[in-house]
Structures are given as structure tokens and as C-alpha cells.
Design a protein around this motif. Sequence first.
Motif, mmCIF file in Angstrom:
data_model
loop_
_atom_site.group_PDB
_atom_site.id
_atom_site.type_symbol
_atom_site.label_atom_id
_atom_site.label_comp_id
_atom_site.label_asym_id
_atom_site.label_seq_id
_atom_site.Cartn_x
_atom_site.Cartn_y
_atom_site.Cartn_z
ATOM 1 N N THR A 272 -19.551 -29.819 0.363
ATOM 2 C CA THR A 272 -18.204 -30.642 0.427
ATOM 3 C C THR A 272 -17.162 -30.180 -0.330
ATOM 4 N N GLN A 273 -17.324 -29.146 -0.994
ATOM 5 C CA GLN A 273 -16.374 -28.745 -1.886
ATOM 6 C C GLN A 273 -16.032 -27.088 -2.123
ATOM 7 N N PHE A 274 -14.637 -26.998 -2.464
ATOM 8 C CA PHE A 274 -14.168 -25.790 -2.256
ATOM 9 C C PHE A 274 -14.761 -24.905 -3.514
ATOM 10 N N LYS A 275 -14.829 -23.748 -3.190
ATOM 11 C CA LYS A 275 -15.132 -22.574 -4.174
ATOM 12 C C LYS A 275 -14.184 -21.266 -4.303
ATOM 13 N N ALA A 276 -13.348 -21.536 -5.214
ATOM 14 C CA ALA A 276 -12.301 -20.297 -5.332
ATOM 15 C C ALA A 276 -12.751 -19.517 -6.446
ATOM 16 N N THR A 277 -12.650 -17.992 -6.083
ATOM 17 C CA THR A 277 -12.739 -17.063 -6.840
ATOM 18 C C THR A 277 -11.232 -16.438 -7.213
ATOM 19 N N LEU A 278 -11.091 -16.460 -8.467
ATOM 20 C CA LEU A 278 -9.622 -15.934 -9.100
ATOM 21 C C LEU A 278 -9.738 -14.438 -9.157
ATOM 22 N N SER A 279 -8.492 -13.651 -9.117
ATOM 23 C CA SER A 279 -8.576 -12.274 -9.448
ATOM 24 C C SER A 279 -9.174 -11.709 -10.923
ATOM 25 N N ASP A 280 -9.181 -12.803 -11.950
ATOM 26 C CA ASP A 280 -9.597 -12.417 -13.110
ATOM 27 C C ASP A 280 -11.499 -12.784 -13.199
ATOM 28 N N GLY A 281 -11.705 -12.998 -11.954
ATOM 29 C CA GLY A 281 -13.473 -13.460 -11.916
ATOM 30 C C GLY A 281 -13.770 -14.700 -12.034
ATOM 31 N N ARG A 282 -12.814 -15.599 -12.563
ATOM 32 C CA ARG A 282 -13.269 -16.904 -12.848
ATOM 33 C C ARG A 282 -13.396 -17.765 -11.333
ATOM 34 N N VAL A 283 -14.394 -18.804 -11.555
ATOM 35 C CA VAL A 283 -14.876 -19.331 -10.249
ATOM 36 C C VAL A 283 -14.430 -20.773 -10.526
ATOM 37 N N LEU A 284 -13.567 -21.321 -9.520
ATOM 38 C CA LEU A 284 -13.157 -22.697 -9.758
ATOM 39 C C LEU A 284 -13.830 -23.661 -8.546
ATOM 40 N N TYR A 285 -14.181 -24.718 -8.848
ATOM 41 C CA TYR A 285 -14.875 -25.753 -7.699
ATOM 42 C C TYR A 285 -13.838 -26.820 -7.555
ATOM 43 N N SER A 286 -13.804 -27.689 -6.564
ATOM 44 C CA SER A 286 -12.903 -28.652 -6.306
ATOM 45 C C SER A 286 -12.430 -29.561 -7.244
ATOM 46 N N PRO A 287 -13.448 -30.056 -8.463
ATOM 47 C CA PRO A 287 -12.881 -30.643 -9.572
ATOM 48 C C PRO A 287 -11.942 -29.931 -10.373
ATOM 49 N N ASP A 288 -12.081 -28.692 -10.271
ATOM 50 C CA ASP A 288 -11.148 -27.768 -10.981
ATOM 51 C C ASP A 288 -9.794 -27.451 -10.476
ATOM 52 N N LEU A 289 -9.774 -27.854 -9.078
ATOM 53 C CA LEU A 289 -8.728 -27.778 -8.378
ATOM 54 C C LEU A 289 -7.672 -28.743 -8.175
ATOM 55 N N VAL A 290 -7.843 -29.955 -8.716
ATOM 56 C CA VAL A 290 -7.036 -31.313 -8.491
ATOM 57 C C VAL A 290 -5.595 -30.849 -8.945
ATOM 58 N N GLY A 291 -4.571 -30.942 -8.121
ATOM 59 C CA GLY A 291 -3.411 -30.671 -8.512
ATOM 60 C C GLY A 291 -2.950 -29.186 -7.720
ATOM 61 N N ALA A 292 -3.907 -28.578 -7.320
ATOM 62 C CA ALA A 292 -3.604 -27.288 -6.591
ATOM 63 C C ALA A 292 -3.114 -27.450 -5.127
ATOM 64 N N THR A 293 -2.142 -26.705 -4.728
ATOM 65 C CA THR A 293 -1.782 -26.706 -3.263
ATOM 66 C C THR A 293 -2.433 -25.389 -2.759
ATOM 67 N N LEU A 294 -2.930 -25.706 -1.522
ATOM 68 C CA LEU A 294 -3.716 -24.715 -0.713
ATOM 69 C C LEU A 294 -2.932 -24.223 0.449
ATOM 70 N N THR A 295 -2.546 -23.139 1.144
ATOM 71 C CA THR A 295 -2.137 -22.969 2.495
ATOM 72 C C THR A 295 -3.035 -22.908 3.144
ATOM 73 N N ILE A 296 -3.220 -23.596 4.074
ATOM 74 C CA ILE A 296 -4.421 -23.436 5.264
ATOM 75 C C ILE A 296 -3.746 -23.122 6.378
ATOM 76 N N ALA A 297 -4.407 -21.909 6.962
ATOM 77 C CA ALA A 297 -4.267 -21.293 8.301
ATOM 78 C C ALA A 297 -4.687 -21.871 9.423
ATOM 79 N N SER A 298 -4.179 -22.269 10.721
ATOM 80 C CA SER A 298 -4.984 -22.797 11.640
ATOM 81 C C SER A 298 -4.261 -22.378 13.031
ATOM 82 N N ALA A 299 -4.781 -22.802 14.053
ATOM 83 C CA ALA A 299 -4.108 -22.143 15.430
ATOM 84 C C ALA A 299 -2.703 -22.765 15.495
ATOM 85 N N GLY A 300 -2.163 -23.820 14.741
ATOM 86 C CA GLY A 300 -1.169 -24.465 15.009
ATOM 87 C C GLY A 300 -0.104 -23.959 14.147
ATOM 88 N N GLY A 301 -0.444 -22.861 12.984
ATOM 89 C CA GLY A 301 0.271 -22.401 11.934
ATOM 90 C C GLY A 301 -0.173 -22.549 10.696
#
Length: 249
Positions: A9-38
Motif C-alpha cells: 500500500t505504498q509508493f516506491k519511487a526510484t530517482l535519477s540518482d539511484g535513490r529509492v524513496l517510499y511513501s513516508p519519504d514522499l510526504v509533500g510531494a506532488t504526483l501527476t497521475i495519468a488516467s483515462a480521463g486525463g
Amino acid sequence: MVSLYVEGTQFKATLSDGRVLYSPDLVGATLTIASAGGETKIRIEAVEPDPGDNARAAAPSSEVLLHTFSYRTPEGEWKNLCDPGPDGRRQGFPLAGRARGDGTIAPAEPGVFELTCTGGAQGKCVRFGYHPWKMREGAPAARALYDACVRLVRADYSGDGKGTTRNGQRIDIYDRVGVQSPGNDPAHEFEAGFSPEGAVCVRHVRVKENTSLAALEASGPRLKGRTGAICTEEFARANGAILFVRSPP
């Protein structure tokens, strides 16, 4: 960011510098989510382990991370993504997979996920302990238990995606593998047994204003001859049910 996946139930983000961040590390981050509606901008406002909800058979769980999501409206305002659930929480989490039209979630390629709120059947079933991402030995599989739970919570007896329950309806859910045990409230009676495809039999409907045993029998062959007194827990087990529900008659 190079990639964004979901684990449990959490995100796993891999950054261009190789760092891996999970949901608790992403508090405050804005994600652009693509769906069928845009595309929609989603901000992670907070993340916490699920503290549970004893009134609704949801045990505390460090495996389930509850996220507070905000979305950006066309006017530029940030609003909570989730409506309040039965416990008043306006939280949710990501689940890997793609939502089907019937409310269940199908496996999908990596990086595909759904944002699920705790007030809906998908979120409730995870909080009840039915985790579709888990591997478990023996039958039934974890995803089968999860899909059966979604059908059960929505009172989707016919397995056609049409829920017949209502918000706030109290139920007693249990299963054949011990994730949930029956509460045996004397005010409840056996209602139905469920498989991932829908109910295998129905003794009484949960919300009489929304459907009836006669309507279920007329809806197709699935429940023909399997409603009313014939539907006991023993009958349901013998006919493939893996989850069971009791409710006020």
C-alpha cells in the motif's frame, strides 16, 4: 524521477540518482497521475500506519499505510481526494493493478495502480486483512480472498458489479482461512457465502429496499435454486464459498 511503482500500500519511487524513496519519504510531494480521463495532480499530505478500527474488524497494521491525498481542482484549490469512511477517516492508499468495471482490481503491468479510499469496498477489504499483493501457500489465493471480499462488502450477489448494500450497513464478515472470525452477534443471521465471482448462495438479502431473493433468482442462472433456507454456511462451503457474512435479517 525515473520510475514509480506500488508495493503493498505504498509508493516506491526510484530517482535519477539511484535513490529509492517510499511513501513516508514522499510526504509533500506532488504526483501527476495519468488516467483515462486525463492527468490529475495528487499531493501526498501525510502517511501513517493503519491504527485499525475495532468497531469494524480492522486490526492495526504496519503493513497498511494510510495516505492523506489532496487533488488540485481546475481552479487551483487543493481538496481531500477521499470522502469520509465509516470511521470518519478521509484517507487512502495505492494498490497495484487496474480496476475492473465490477469493482475488483485486476493484475496489470508494473507502474499501473489505483488510488483507493478507505471508505470504499476496495479499501475496506485491505483493512480487513485481505491483501491481494501477498503470496500465501495453499488455496484460496490472496487475490481470490480479496475479490470475494469486495463482492461481499458491496453485496454484489450476482457478480455483475451491481452492489446492493448501503453506507453504514453493519455486517459480520469471516472466512475459511482465519483472517477474520465470526463475531456471532445474536442479532445477526447467516446472509450469504461468496466466491471471487459473487455469492454462491443467499439466505437473505442485506438491504431489502435494493433487491430481493426473487430478483436474484430471476437475474440469471448463478443463484437459481440457491436462495432462502437452502443457503446455510455448510451449503455455501460445499459450493465453493471462501468468505461468509452475517447481518441483521
